[in-house]
Design a protein around this motif. Structure first.
Motif, PDB file in Angstrom:
ATOM      1  N   GLU A  88       5.925   2.251  -1.527  1.00  0.00           N
ATOM      2  CA  GLU A  88       5.100   1.693  -0.451  1.00  0.00           C
ATOM      3  C   GLU A  88       3.684   2.255  -0.469  1.00  0.00           C
ATOM      4  O   GLU A  88       2.710   1.535  -0.206  1.00  0.00           O
ATOM      5  CB  GLU A  88       5.750   1.981   0.910  1.00  0.00           C
ATOM      6  CG  GLU A  88       4.997   1.376   2.077  1.00  0.00           C
ATOM      7  CD  GLU A  88       5.659   1.648   3.414  1.00  0.00           C
ATOM      8  OE1 GLU A  88       5.008   1.396   4.454  1.00  0.00           O
ATOM      9  OE2 GLU A  88       6.817   2.097   3.425  1.00  0.00           O
ATOM     10  N   HIS A  91       1.669   0.371  -2.947  1.00  0.00           N
ATOM     11  CA  HIS A  91       1.346  -0.962  -2.427  1.00  0.00           C
ATOM     12  C   HIS A  91       0.180  -0.885  -1.437  1.00  0.00           C
ATOM     13  O   HIS A  91      -0.706  -1.751  -1.433  1.00  0.00           O
ATOM     14  CB  HIS A  91       2.574  -1.572  -1.752  1.00  0.00           C
ATOM     15  CG  HIS A  91       3.565  -2.142  -2.712  1.00  0.00           C
ATOM     16  ND1 HIS A  91       3.771  -3.485  -2.883  1.00  0.00           N
ATOM     17  CD2 HIS A  91       4.412  -1.529  -3.590  1.00  0.00           C
ATOM     18  CE1 HIS A  91       4.694  -3.694  -3.798  1.00  0.00           C
ATOM     19  NE2 HIS A  91       5.101  -2.512  -4.236  1.00  0.00           N
ATOM     20  N   GLU A  92       0.185   0.142  -0.603  1.00  0.00           N
ATOM     21  CA  GLU A  92      -0.916   0.313   0.351  1.00  0.00           C
ATOM     22  C   GLU A  92      -2.217   0.625  -0.377  1.00  0.00           C
ATOM     23  O   GLU A  92      -3.295   0.167   0.027  1.00  0.00           O
ATOM     24  CB  GLU A  92      -0.578   1.440   1.329  1.00  0.00           C
ATOM     25  CG  GLU A  92       0.564   1.100   2.278  1.00  0.00           C
ATOM     26  CD  GLU A  92       0.948   2.273   3.160  1.00  0.00           C
ATOM     27  OE1 GLU A  92       0.372   3.372   2.974  1.00  0.00           O
ATOM     28  OE2 GLU A  92       1.831   2.101   4.030  1.00  0.00           O
ATOM     29  N   THR A  96      -5.742  -1.541  -0.306  1.00  0.00           N
ATOM     30  CA  THR A  96      -7.047  -0.976   0.055  1.00  0.00           C
ATOM     31  C   THR A  96      -8.097  -1.350  -0.983  1.00  0.00           C
ATOM     32  O   THR A  96      -9.219  -1.770  -0.634  1.00  0.00           O
ATOM     33  CB  THR A  96      -6.956   0.560   0.160  1.00  0.00           C
ATOM     34  OG1 THR A  96      -6.072   0.898   1.225  1.00  0.00           O
ATOM     35  CG2 THR A  96      -8.324   1.172   0.433  1.00  0.00           C
TER      36      THR A  96
END
Length: 298
Positions: A88, A91-92, A96
């Motif tokens: 995760e 993915h973040e 960004t």
């Protein structure tokens, strides 16, 4: 001073660092949370520099489309392992990068890394990501398309390993031609054309391909008087295969993409960009024991 589980938890929430790293930082700083954060940052930056030399051939592809659909960007962010690419935090991180590069005017990696994302440059965001996730992470490439008289559409293949953006000129708008654009984007993902049309084929690549065909014809022992015609026939077929407009449409091979757009009417393909994770990167082959040993070394 006694280091409690609550202190470790608080430091982890602030930094995203591993449990053992947080505990060590708190021991080194005698339980001072602020100093422990600084300790982890310094440690993380040093580790990031060390990890930056490792091959990053896994990762994800992501796209950004402007609110008016006149611009689109596609981004490839790489890491070392498929496991991390599913994390995760990774993915973040790519979200960004994509959402920062998209609205900007950046055209190079260097320009992109200087962009501001919530008070930090993307270069610093990248370093923090390496420190937190524990692998080499690289912004490998991104490409931008504009369609002032139409729109940009996107398609991400399952697993975000292949992404496509397509620029379309349209006299009816995105709603009328959305299906066409998505069909073409999916076709590009599947068939990987090199160029939009034959006149965009690089002269050096064409010459290199012609030399390959020439050598093949010679090795096949074809008569000298017909060899050039055979080579030209192979070249003509190759040019059609690498050019999007001349490729048979995957959903209806009786039509080329050019014929498909003429059949739809009122629409013209302006360009496309297709990125596949790790494409062209020479992956380092390791056995499981080597990988575990490297992880233990940090």
């Amino acid at each position: 001073m006694q280091i409690t589980a609550q202190m470790v938890k608080e430091l982890r929430e602030q930094t995203g660092a591993g449990m053992m790293d947080c505990k060590k930082a708190l021991v080194e700083t005698e339980g001072d949370i602020a100093k422990a954060v600084e300790f982890l940052q310094v440690k993380g930056m040093a580790a990031a520099a060390k990890k930056a030399s490792r091959v990053a051939a896994e990762g994800l592809v992501s796209t950004w489309i402007s609110d008016d659909a006149k611009q689109g960007v596609i981004v490839e962010l790489n890491c070392e392992t498929d496991f991390v690419s599913r994390n995760e935090a990774f993915h973040e991180l790519i979200a960004t990068f994509t959402n920062t590069i998209g609205p900007s005017s950046a055209t190079t990696i260097e320009e992109a890394l200087e962009l501001n994302a919530d008070g930090q440059t993307l270069a610093d965001v990248l370093k923090e990501g390496i420190a937190t996730i524990g692998e080499n992470i690289q912004l490998r490439r991104f490409e931008r398309l504009n369609a002032p008289e139409g729109f940009v559409a996107n398609y991400i293949h399952a697993g975000s390993q292949i992404g496509v953006i397509v620029a379309v000129k349209s006299d009816k708008g995105a709603d009328a031609h959305a299906d066409f654009a998505r069909d073409v984007a999916m076709h590009v993902a599947a068939m990987a054309p090199a160029v939009l049309s034959q006149d965009q084929i690089d002269a050096d690549k064409s010459a290199a391909q012609q030399e390959i065909f020439t050598q093949i014809v010679i090795e096949e022992g074809k008569p000298a008087n017909i060899a050039p015609k055979i080579v030209e026939g192979k070249m003509a077929k190759w040019r059609r295969e690498v050019s999007l407009l001349d490729q048979p449409f995957v959903k209806n091979p009786d039509l080329t993409i050019d014929q498909y757009q003429k059949e739809v009417g009122g629409v013209q393909l302006l360009g496309f960009s297709r990125l596949q994770v790790g494409e062209g990167i020479e992956k380092e082959e390791k056995n499981l024991a080597d990988e575990v040993a490297e992880q233990l070394k940090g």
